[in-house]
Design an enzyme around this catalytic site. Structure first.
Site: not given
Ligand code: FPP
Length: 240
Positions: A23, A71
């Site tokens: 996250d 998501n």
């Molecule tokens: C959460 O951060 C992260 C996700 C919903 C996606 C996780 C994906 C990756 C680490 C990369 C994808 C992997 C590959 C191999 C392409 P957030 O967006 O919710 O962060 P925030 O809470 O700060 O907005």
């Protein structure tokens, strides 16, 4: 600091299965005035470093929450950006992943994903299936509740007629994670204290470690630090 943790770790008590809620990508980007997808791109780079450290530590399974069933409510642009990222990640890294002895598995429902993403994941799973150094369980379009309902429905369809009720062992054999050990350690980055529908059945007795670091900044030291904390918990599994 890293040296400190490396010396203090008990190498005979490494968690077999570590699950990570990656996250904080969006906040990492926002703080730098960058588009959110840049945070995800840096987050994808973190995955490779994290797997290298997991191999060094002797962890058997790493489950990564890459895209949840919830998501889909994000803007289309961000979702499409994630699929593009995933495509270039596996295009660039699959050979290295295979050379390092990583077995890729997928947990979640493939059929709602874009066809090219389905193909990339199926291909990665197929090409790495004989590897045994470490398992990377890629949780994509995954939700814990969905997985439980899916498992029960699969059982209803496939069960032998004389099997009248589920046992934990039978149930587990219908989960996406079939054959994997229970989660020992669950890490969530970015300072949020939630499970967010991740591996609900499998974390029943996991130790939970919440860390302030945003996922793109997560490094070797943080994984060692989480293992150190895990080793200082007393795991009783309901006993005394
Ligand atoms: C959460 O951060 C992260 C996700 C919903 C996606 C996780 C994906 C990756 C680490 C990369 C994808 C992997 C590959 C191999 C392409 P957030 O967006 O919710 O962060 P925030 O809470 O700060 O907005």
């Amino acid at each position: 600091m890293l040296i400190h943790y490396k010396r203090k770790i008990d190498y005979s008590n490494i968690p077999r299965h570590v699950a990570i809620i990656m996250d904080g990508n969006g906040r990492w980007a926002k703080r730098r005035g960058l588009p959110r997808i840049e945070g995800h791109r840096r987050g994808a780079e973190t995955i490779e470093r994290c797997m290298d450290t997991a191999i060094e530590l002797g962890i058997n399974v790493v489950s990564l929450y890459a895209f949840s069933t919830e998501n889909w409510s994000r803007p289309k642009e961000e979702i499409n950006g994630l699929w593009n990222l995933l495509e270039s990640f596996f295009e660039k890294k699959l050979n290295t992943i295979i050379e390092k002895g990583v077995q890729v598995r997928h947990s979640g429902s493939l059929k709602e994903l874009p066809v090219n993403v389905q193909r990339i994941i199926t291909d990665a799973v197929e090409k790495s299936k004989n590897n045994s150094r470490i398992i990377l369980n890629f949780c994509l379009n995954y939700g814990g509740r969905h997985e439980i309902i899916h498992a029960v429905n699969e059982w209803l369809q496939k069960k032998p007629s004389q099997e009248l009720s589920l046992t934990p062992e039978i149930f587990e054999s219908y989960l996406y994670t079939r054959g994997l050990p229970d989660v020992d350690l669950l890490i969530r980055t970015s300072g949020e204290y939630r499970i967010s529908n991740f591996l609900l059945w499998q974390i029943a007795y996991a130790e939970l470690v919440f860390m302030k670091v945003l996922w793109p900044d997560f490094n070797e030291k943080h994984l060692y630090q989480a293992i150190y904390e895990y080793q200082h918990r007393e795991r009783r599994f309901g006993g005394l």
